[in-house]
Scaffold this active site. Structure first.
Site, PDB file in Angstrom:
ATOM      1  N   ASP A 127      32.819  28.653  12.002  1.00 20.00           N
ATOM      2  CA  ASP A 127      31.362  28.751  11.961  1.00 20.00           C
ATOM      3  C   ASP A 127      30.958  29.218  10.560  1.00 20.00           C
ATOM      4  O   ASP A 127      31.791  29.307   9.665  1.00 20.00           O
ATOM      5  CB  ASP A 127      30.863  29.727  13.025  1.00 20.00           C
ATOM      6  CG  ASP A 127      31.200  31.153  12.658  1.00 20.00           C
ATOM      7  OD1 ASP A 127      32.168  31.355  11.916  1.00 20.00           O
ATOM      8  OD2 ASP A 127      30.499  32.072  13.097  1.00 20.00           O
ATOM      9  N   SER A 187      12.885  24.523  10.461  1.00 21.38           N
ATOM     10  CA  SER A 187      14.035  24.383   9.563  1.00 21.38           C
ATOM     11  C   SER A 187      13.800  23.295   8.529  1.00 21.38           C
ATOM     12  O   SER A 187      14.267  23.383   7.413  1.00 21.38           O
ATOM     13  CB  SER A 187      15.288  24.086  10.371  1.00 21.38           C
ATOM     14  OG  SER A 187      15.062  22.987  11.234  1.00 21.38           O
ATOM     15  N   GLY A 215      14.145  28.827  20.280  1.00 22.63           N
ATOM     16  CA  GLY A 215      14.286  27.649  19.422  1.00 22.63           C
ATOM     17  C   GLY A 215      15.397  26.712  19.845  1.00 22.63           C
ATOM     18  O   GLY A 215      16.181  27.023  20.745  1.00 22.63           O
ATOM     19  N   GLU A 252      27.680  31.713  23.638  1.00 22.95           N
ATOM     20  CA  GLU A 252      28.018  30.824  22.523  1.00 22.95           C
ATOM     21  C   GLU A 252      26.925  29.803  22.261  1.00 22.95           C
ATOM     22  O   GLU A 252      26.654  29.451  21.115  1.00 22.95           O
ATOM     23  CB  GLU A 252      29.362  30.129  22.779  1.00 22.95           C
ATOM     24  CG  GLU A 252      30.571  31.054  22.676  1.00 22.95           C
ATOM     25  CD  GLU A 252      30.707  31.674  21.288  1.00 22.95           C
ATOM     26  OE1 GLU A 252      30.139  31.143  20.321  1.00 22.95           O
ATOM     27  OE2 GLU A 252      31.391  32.709  21.187  1.00 22.95           O
ATOM     28  N   ARG A 309      30.947  40.758  25.006  1.00 25.70           N
ATOM     29  CA  ARG A 309      32.314  41.231  24.854  1.00 25.70           C
ATOM     30  C   ARG A 309      32.682  42.205  25.968  1.00 25.70           C
ATOM     31  O   ARG A 309      33.805  42.718  25.998  1.00 25.70           O
ATOM     32  CB  ARG A 309      32.498  41.915  23.490  1.00 25.70           C
ATOM     33  CG  ARG A 309      32.498  40.909  22.362  1.00 25.70           C
ATOM     34  CD  ARG A 309      32.758  41.550  21.029  1.00 25.70           C
ATOM     35  NE  ARG A 309      32.832  40.512  19.995  1.00 25.70           N
ATOM     36  CZ  ARG A 309      32.759  40.744  18.696  1.00 25.70           C
ATOM     37  NH1 ARG A 309      32.624  41.981  18.249  1.00 25.70           N
ATOM     38  NH2 ARG A 309      32.828  39.762  17.841  1.00 25.70           N
ATOM     39  N   CYS A 314      42.211  38.684  -1.181  1.00 21.40           N
ATOM     40  CA  CYS A 314      41.033  37.840  -1.387  1.00 21.40           C
ATOM     41  C   CYS A 314      41.022  37.323  -2.827  1.00 21.40           C
ATOM     42  O   CYS A 314      40.802  38.077  -3.768  1.00 21.40           O
ATOM     43  CB  CYS A 314      39.761  38.630  -1.097  1.00 21.40           C
ATOM     44  SG  CYS A 314      38.255  37.658  -1.309  1.00 21.40           S
ATOM     45  N   TYR A 373      33.117  23.711  17.336  1.00 17.21           N
ATOM     46  CA  TYR A 373      33.108  25.167  17.242  1.00 17.21           C
ATOM     47  C   TYR A 373      33.064  25.812  18.633  1.00 17.21           C
ATOM     48  O   TYR A 373      33.883  26.673  18.965  1.00 17.21           O
ATOM     49  CB  TYR A 373      31.913  25.684  16.412  1.00 17.21           C
ATOM     50  CG  TYR A 373      31.707  27.143  16.710  1.00 17.21           C
ATOM     51  CD1 TYR A 373      32.541  28.095  16.136  1.00 17.21           C
ATOM     52  CD2 TYR A 373      30.788  27.564  17.671  1.00 17.21           C
ATOM     53  CE1 TYR A 373      32.446  29.428  16.474  1.00 17.21           C
ATOM     54  CE2 TYR A 373      30.686  28.893  18.016  1.00 17.21           C
ATOM     55  CZ  TYR A 373      31.506  29.817  17.423  1.00 17.21           C
ATOM     56  OH  TYR A 373      31.439  31.129  17.769  1.00 17.21           O
TER      57      TYR A 373
END
Length: 407
Positions: free
Chosen positions: A138, A346, A81, A37, A25, A252, A120
DNA sequence: AATCCGGGGTA
DNA sequence: TACCCAGGATT
């Protein structure tokens, strides 16, 4: 739709005060944002940060990455990974250099043509690096939207995905997609977390209300979010909301119903298999035999110790002798077990069983691998190994910087 | 639509 | 242990 304009204002105001200070950023370089990203795909921010810093030092721009040897890129990715991300990133850099003059395209449609960039990531780069009004969806955004809009359907189904993307797009405040997208993700990461969300600090919970105190100078016409907070000024700007949960002003719907911890809906996953894997530390003349995996597939292109999955009805030692013969055409003698390394992927788990081995006969041939090499123990650190293999390196004391670390 | 692809953080 | 993470590609 709930009060869209209010939601946008609240979220952007919250983001201005509470955004995370992240290395990507601090730049407007589209290449740097792109790298971040890719690293952040299925990877937590804290894990990605040191990799990001080092990667940008080694490959500071598209051309440097496009021209770098794959070995060096993989070494930079070692331990992060999903190594196909590194392959795709480098290949995409070559395409960007050859077809776009080294500059990333701004439109999501063009970005998505690059390997490793899906819906995304295209939206993220386009909005964050180029200030275009493109949505992102995401894991964080899915969670926030499912809660704010009380979406109780399976968030992974195509139907719900379509609905969520549409919401993410409709919510965008024109001209502010970059901050808005990042605000949604920060909210999901720091407030609207999977379990035990901090609803008491959530800017969408309820409207801040004005206090009735005589010292409060906030004009009633001023939006509460814009009021500075402080004694003798507008002390009510961040006042704790009163009134029943879910009263008017709450943005919400899940919180209003007390369902925030139940959303998004979790779908049960299948049981994952477990494998025992025998690996050989094969020594000959002070060197150790390692091989490189084929470039595609699981852990593609990484180096490892020879070995493989145990089959039913054979011992670990028999398995190791068989695997080394099938992989490299080498006969070995199994000398002694060294350790047991458990590791979770995973979609399966393994227990690695490293053995000290002696070379018996046969010059290695790359039968079921890309290449092989006899390497002095001190040199092993130069090669890119998967994390589980790094732990074996540590237990044979081959890598100085890992000596003494936990195995 | 389902499956494959790593590794680490967290409660 | 189980779940989650700034997902994408393949089948």
């Amino acid at each position: 739709m709930l009060n869209k304009a209010l939601l946008q204002r609240r979220l952007l105001a919250w983001y201005r005060r509470h955004q995370r200070d992240l290395p990507w950023r601090r730049t407007r370089d589209p290449y740097a944002i792109w790298v971040s990203e890719i690293m952040l795909q299925q990877t937590q921010v804290a894990t990605a940060i040191p990799y990001y810093e080092r990667f940008l030092r080694r490959f500071p721009h598209v051309r440097a990455l496009a021209r770098a040897p794959m070995e060096r890129v993989l070494k930079s990715w070692e331990g992060l990974g999903y190594y196909s991300r590194a392959r795709n990133l480098r290949r995409a850099a070559q395409i960007v250099l050859a077809e776009h003059g080294g500059r990333l395209p701004e439109e999501p449609e063009a970005l998505r043509k690059l390997p490793g960039i899906g819906r995304y990531t295209a939206g993220a780069i386009s909005s964050i690096a180029f200030d275009r009004d493109e949505p992102v969806l995401d894991g964080n955004v899915i969670r926030v939207l499912c809660r704010v809009f009380l979406i109780r359907a399976n968030p992974k189904s195509a139907r719900t995905q379509k609905r969520l993307w549409k919401l993410a797009e409709e919510l965008l405040p024109a001209g502010h997609a970059s901050f808005f997208n990042q605000a949604l993700m920060d909210l999901g990461a720091t407030i609207c977390m999977p379990s035990h969300p901090h609803c008491d600090r959530c800017p969408l919970r309820q409207a801040p209300i004005r206090c009735r105190g005589k010292a409060c100078l906030a004009p009633t016409s001023m939006p509460a979010e814009a009021v500075p907070h402080g004694r003798g000024a507008a002390c009510c700007a961040l006042a704790v909301p009163r009134g029943p949960i879910g009263s008017p002003g709450g943005l919400c719907r899940a919180f209003a119903k007390g369902m925030q911890e139940k959303l998004p809906l979790r779908v049960a996953r299948k049981a994952i298999p477990h494998y025992d894997v025998a690996v050989g530390i094969i020594r000959k003349g002070g060197k150790i035999l390692i091989d490189r995996r084929k470039p595609e597939g699981l852990l593609g292109g990484l180096w490892e110790f020879p070995g493989g999955k145990k089959q039913g009805g054979e011992s670990l030692e028999e398995c190791l002798v068989r695997e080394v013969r099938e992989e490299l055409g080498v006969r070995v003698r199994v000398l002694r077990p060294l350790a047991r390394v458990r590791h979770a992927y995973s979609h399966f788990r393994v227990t690695l069983h490293p053995f000290d081995c002696g070379w018996v006969s046969g010059r290695p041939r790359a039968i079921a691998c890309a290449e092989w090499r006899w390497v002095a123990p001190r040199q092993l650190g130069r090669f890119a190994f998967p994390a589980a293999n790094r732990r074996i390196l540590a237990c044979i004391g081959a890598v100085p910087e890992m000596r003494g670390k936990r195995i």
